[in-house]
Enzyme design. Structure first.
Site, PDB file in Angstrom:
ATOM      1  N   TYR A  40       0.818  -1.220   0.000  1.00  0.00           N
ATOM      2  CA  TYR A  40       0.000   0.000   0.000  1.00  0.00           C
ATOM      3  C   TYR A  40       0.851   1.270   0.000  1.00  0.00           C
ATOM      4  CZ  TYR A  40      -4.734  -1.922   0.702  1.00  0.00           C
ATOM      5  OH  TYR A  40      -5.958  -2.528   0.542  1.00  0.00           O
ATOM      6  N   GLY A  41       2.048   1.168   0.531  1.00  0.00           N
ATOM      7  CA  GLY A  41       2.918   2.349   0.612  1.00  0.00           C
ATOM      8  C   GLY A  41       3.390   2.860  -0.730  1.00  0.00           C
ATOM      9  N   ASN A  73      -1.238   1.930   8.878  1.00  0.00           N
ATOM     10  CA  ASN A  73      -1.034   3.386   9.000  1.00  0.00           C
ATOM     11  C   ASN A  73      -1.210   4.070   7.651  1.00  0.00           C
ATOM     12  OD1 ASN A  73       0.551   4.004  11.847  1.00  0.00           O
ATOM     13  ND2 ASN A  73       0.862   1.938  11.109  1.00  0.00           N
ATOM     14  N   THR A  74      -0.676   3.442   6.604  1.00  0.00           N
ATOM     15  CA  THR A  74      -0.718   4.034   5.256  1.00  0.00           C
ATOM     16  C   THR A  74      -2.161   4.296   4.831  1.00  0.00           C
ATOM     17  OG1 THR A  74       1.211   2.662   4.782  1.00  0.00           O
ATOM     18  CG2 THR A  74       0.155   3.730   2.908  1.00  0.00           C
ATOM     19  N   CYS A 181       4.277   1.728  10.941  1.00  0.00           N
ATOM     20  CA  CYS A 181       3.730   0.774   9.954  1.00  0.00           C
ATOM     21  C   CYS A 181       3.500  -0.503  10.729  1.00  0.00           C
ATOM     22  CB  CYS A 181       4.724   0.546   8.824  1.00  0.00           C
ATOM     23  SG  CYS A 181       4.294  -0.859   7.762  1.00  0.00           S
ATOM     24  N   THR A 182       2.337  -1.116  10.547  1.00  0.00           N
ATOM     25  CA  THR A 182       2.006  -2.286  11.372  1.00  0.00           C
ATOM     26  C   THR A 182       2.864  -3.512  11.039  1.00  0.00           C
ATOM     27  OG1 THR A 182       0.199  -2.776   9.829  1.00  0.00           O
ATOM     28  CG2 THR A 182      -0.359  -1.570  11.851  1.00  0.00           C
ATOM     29  N   HIS A 183       3.559  -3.474   9.912  1.00  0.00           N
ATOM     30  CA  HIS A 183       4.485  -4.579   9.615  1.00  0.00           C
ATOM     31  C   HIS A 183       5.719  -4.550  10.529  1.00  0.00           C
ATOM     32  CE1 HIS A 183       2.235  -5.173   5.899  1.00  0.00           C
ATOM     33  NE2 HIS A 183       2.938  -6.286   5.687  1.00  0.00           N
TER      34      HIS A 183
HETATM   35  N1  DGL Z   1       1.071  -2.359   7.165  1.00  0.00           N
HETATM   36  C1  DGL Z   1       0.811  -1.190   6.455  1.00  0.00           C
HETATM   37  C2  DGL Z   1       1.044   0.086   7.233  1.00  0.00           C
HETATM   38  O1  DGL Z   1       0.888   0.063   8.434  1.00  0.00           O
HETATM   39  C3  DGL Z   1       1.079  -1.123   4.973  1.00  0.00           C
HETATM   40  C4  DGL Z   1       2.378  -1.550   4.414  1.00  0.00           C
HETATM   41  C5  DGL Z   1       2.328  -1.573   2.900  1.00  0.00           C
HETATM   42  O2  DGL Z   1       1.506  -2.315   2.353  1.00  0.00           O
HETATM   43  O3  DGL Z   1       3.090  -0.803   2.258  1.00  0.00           O
HETATM   44  O4  DGL Z   1       1.337   1.112   6.706  1.00  0.00           O
END
Ligand code: DGL
Length: 264
Positions: A40-41, A73-74, A181-183
């Site tokens: 998503y980023g 977060n994104t 970022c939750t990752h």
């Molecule tokens: N886990 C996501 C976040 O908190 C998105 C990471 C991604 O897909 O770029 O931003």
């Protein structure tokens, strides 16, 4: 069954899932991830808003969902308003923990580790202005670390040299780093080791879980889930049938087989 829907682009939202289930072990969870559009980023804003709103609304139309957590977060920086206009249930977003970091930093020098999109967004710039006006904030936007979080969950060892290289602008400079970022909580032990014990690492997982518990209690909606193995459900936008390591890992978290998300 009143389920809580936890949504992300990939496996990052599992860091939020872990905090929610720690606090509410009986709560039934539906985890959904948009792996077809990951990461998503790197997505344009309008594509991201359409995908998240479409997928979340489709799942809510098919299942009895009492609350949605956008565990990304994104996405949270831009989708919360349109999603709240579309759905009448509570929508909880994830915001980088800038405020607690600013309070905890002695040097008043903090680091934000997020996706390239999150560090660029007005929302994030405003967060810094509102909650860390007295701090110098160094921002790093990294998709490489997002990929690393995905890989770690599939059993791939973290490359510490790559990690240290990404984190180098923080080294010896900041005394508190926000995992925006939750990752990244999935890489917390490695990130902490790379930054050293002088540097505090904070994320929003626990605060989100508290918020979810509070909203469910207010609604009186917290319900017992089905018990035992495979009690939670998981949906993905693209097939992960061939991803044996991912399927095994999700089963360890208590999920049943990964199914395709409803059409959106
Ligand atoms: N886990 C996501 C976040 O908190 C998105 C990471 C991604 O897909 O770029 O931003």
């Amino acid at each position: 069954m009143n389920s809580v829907l936890i949504f992300d682009s990939g496996v990052g939202g599992l860091s939020v899932f872990q905090e929610v289930t720690k606090l509410m072990p009986e709560q039934h969870i539906i985890y959904a991830f948009d792996n077809a559009a990951f990461p998503y980023g790197e997505l344009p804003d309008d594509v991201l808003v359409n995908r998240v709103c479409g997928m979340v609304a489709a799942i809510c139309a098919e299942h009895d969902i009492s609350l949605v957590v956008i565990a990304c977060n994104t996405a949270s920086t831009i989708v919360l308003t349109p999603l709240r206009e579309q759905l009448s249930i509570p929508i909880v977003g994830v915001v980088p923990a800038i405020k607690p970091a600013a309070a905890k930093s002695n040097k008043k020098k903090i680091g934000l580790l997020a996706t390239p999109a999150t560090v660029k967004r007005d929302y994030t710039q405003q967060l810094v202005k509102d909650f860390a006006p007295d701090c110098e904030v160094t921002m790093i936007g990294s998709t490489e670390l997002v990929q690393m979080g995905e890989a770690k969950l599939r059993g791939v060892a973290v490359n510490n040299a790559v990690l240290e290289n990404v984190l180098s602008p923080f080294m010896g400079h900041v005394d508190c780093v926000v995992l925006g970022c939750t990752h990244f909580p999935l890489l917390k032990p490695e990130i902490e080791a790379a930054l050293g014990s002088e540097c505090l690492v904070v994320d929003s997982g626990e605060a989100i879980a508290n918020r979810v518990a509070c909203l469910l209690n207010e609604k009186g909606d917290q319900k017992a889930s089905s018990k035992g193995k495979n009690k939670h459900w998981v949906f993905s936008s693209a097939s992960v049938k061939d991803e044996i390591a991912l399927n095994q890992e999700m089963a360890k978290f208590g999920f049943s087989e990964i199914k395709r998300a409803p059409i959106f």
